[in-house]
Design an enzyme around this catalytic site. Sequence first.
Site, PDB file in Angstrom:
ATOM      1  N   ASP A 193       0.949  -1.368   0.110  1.00 44.47           N
ATOM      2  CA  ASP A 193      -0.149  -0.036   0.025  1.00 44.47           C
ATOM      3  C   ASP A 193       0.752   1.205  -0.059  1.00 44.47           C
ATOM      4  OD1 ASP A 193      -2.535   1.419  -0.093  1.00 44.47           O
ATOM      5  OD2 ASP A 193      -3.267   0.394   1.480  1.00 44.47           O
ATOM      6  N   ASP A 244     -10.628   1.663  -3.795  1.00 50.84           N
ATOM      7  CA  ASP A 244     -10.914   1.433  -2.324  1.00 50.84           C
ATOM      8  C   ASP A 244     -12.513   1.168  -2.119  1.00 50.84           C
ATOM      9  OD1 ASP A 244      -8.502   1.157  -1.109  1.00 50.84           O
ATOM     10  OD2 ASP A 244      -8.526   2.912  -0.234  1.00 50.84           O
TER      11      ASP A 244
END
Length: 699
Positions: A444, A501
Amino acid sequence: MIDETFQAWRLDDVRQTLVLAARRTRLPEVVYWGPPLPKGEDLGTLYHAYALDVTGGMLDENPDLSILPEASRTFPGQPGLILRAQDGSPLLPKFCFDGADETGDTLTLHYKDDDTNLRYTARFQTDPDTRIITAKAFLDSDDPVHLHWLSAPVIPGPQLSDEMIDVAGRWTGEFQLNRTAWSPGMRYRENRTGRTGHEHFPGLIVPCRGATNTQGHAYAFHYGWSGGHKMIAEELPDGRRQIQFGHAARMEVNAAKHFESASLYLTFSDDGLNGCAVAFQRHLRDRIITPANDKPRPVHYNCWEAVYFDHKLDILQDIATRAAKLGAERFVLDDGWFGQRDDDTTSLSDWQVDPRKYPDGLGPLIDHVHGEGMTFGIWFEPEMINEDSDLHRAHPDWALGSEDQTLGRQQKALNMGLPEVRDFVYDRMAAILTEYPIDYIKWDHNRVLPAPDADQTRGSYALLDRLREDFPHVEIESCASGGGRIDFGIMKRTQRVWLSDSNDALERLKMQHNAALFLPMSVTGSHVGPRKCHTSGRILDISFRAWVAAQRHMGFEMDPRELNEHEEAVLKDVTSWWKHNRDWLIPADILRLDSADPAVIAEQQLARDGSKFVIFAGKAETSDQIAPRPLRLTRLFHDATYRVRLINRESGAPATLSRGTPVLKEKAIEVSGAWLMTQGVTLPWSFPESMWVLEGERL
């Protein structure tokens, strides 16, 4: 071809020809790019025929729109190189020919300027299978110089184009297409966030007049760099158009003797936007990606939206068991397993297992996951650091940027340009990967950088390269708050991207459709989210959520304990369908369909040999017209016969609203490719936020 008055070279594949030509020893121009030219075409004639006339208000000779437009040659637009000496004075080279190398599918051109001791190299490489041309620029100097801007080789824009399509977005809303009209002046886009960015994906498509998804001429560009880019699409005063791509301006902080652009990927299509899309999809999948193994793409389960930071071993084991029963083949432990990580304010960079949550380490959870027949993956955010961390307390100087900088998600970025930082992060990650049987990393990158810096990107690449070399079996996903770092540069080092997301299937339907202009199914993660989406609050039917996820690399990301019997049954069925078909779907071409109904977002995934296809027709909103309109297919064999059937009839509207008898409601049809591409299939009526799925087989 070289003589005393001009020089010329050509590059060819089965769909396109690109011709470069130059007057005498100057830098060349792209004098032709489009459909294939005959092998015997006279390049000298092309060069001379390319020249524009001169009239009042113009110079006596048109300055070259070369692959590196030079300010020193009275070029009226944006130059391709902005450079200063160490004392700050501008350097204005006039490059002259110094040699050419032609090897196989690669053309390398060398130029130099003796007055400034600068050398420029341009490299072009064709790929006959993927139909991508890769272009790259290099600059070398005898003395250190400061680089402000270096474009990859500059390409002219087509004249028979009224608009350009580039890609914008935001968090949970990636891959939004912008259409901007060509006009005198400049379309300038720049991402200075230090990563690829949600806001400015480094891609551009220039359709010619009348082009659609399935027909017409189009030109496409992608700049494969993860650190922020600049794009210039400029119409000059004389009407010519130039397209430049490069690193974001002033990214090179230090003076140096060598610079290079990232690769610029180019393709021309004679069958609309789909021709560009298929070229990018195939090139990324077949040339850029290095697989971690030869196994089929596994159905993916991620625990983030099930537990967030609240890790309890017994609950995670229960969730893993339920996920496996639904069909999951990989379990990913997301954020919260390390340091004192109970929220996002602490512990980034302290990559050691939290003994409070895992007193016996990760072994018991991994053993349970393996016992359920799944592989195990884990989350890292290697380039970041919290102020509340052991590393920041020991080395605050390892953070990138000033001490009083604005934080992002409660964190700073580590300075990846420092070898000692990369060594520290490598050692911590390697210790985890060595101690535990881990097959997958969700990598990430949850904040933008305080300032763009090319050394940061190169340092991150170096860390990824080192880990890939030492742990080649570990697959890596590129995530950056979703789709904030997706480009061919990062994909040289990873195998999957987290597109967004947002697990909202309606938003995903749109994003996936647009992202298919550049990304194949094999790398595009798509998950079935919770009944009530955590980022939009929208509640969507399980069938719609499952089929949208099945359009790409399928996974789940919800608490499976929330599912009722009906939802479990639907999810198992769709997952089983995906597993049964993935061997041919993964290498299939994703083709965007021209839908007569703007409410319907439809695509056709076509097997490489043309033997079968699947149609996903998602209804994003209420149609203006009362009855469904026919949906035309594409790229089928005109004279072939196809059997087409609707495979999810149970997803349709109740009989009180869908009262007719379209044949696909009851049985398969056998029709010609000509009919499917000209008339098209008429689907039953359906609710908004639903999906029809059809399978087709060539008989």
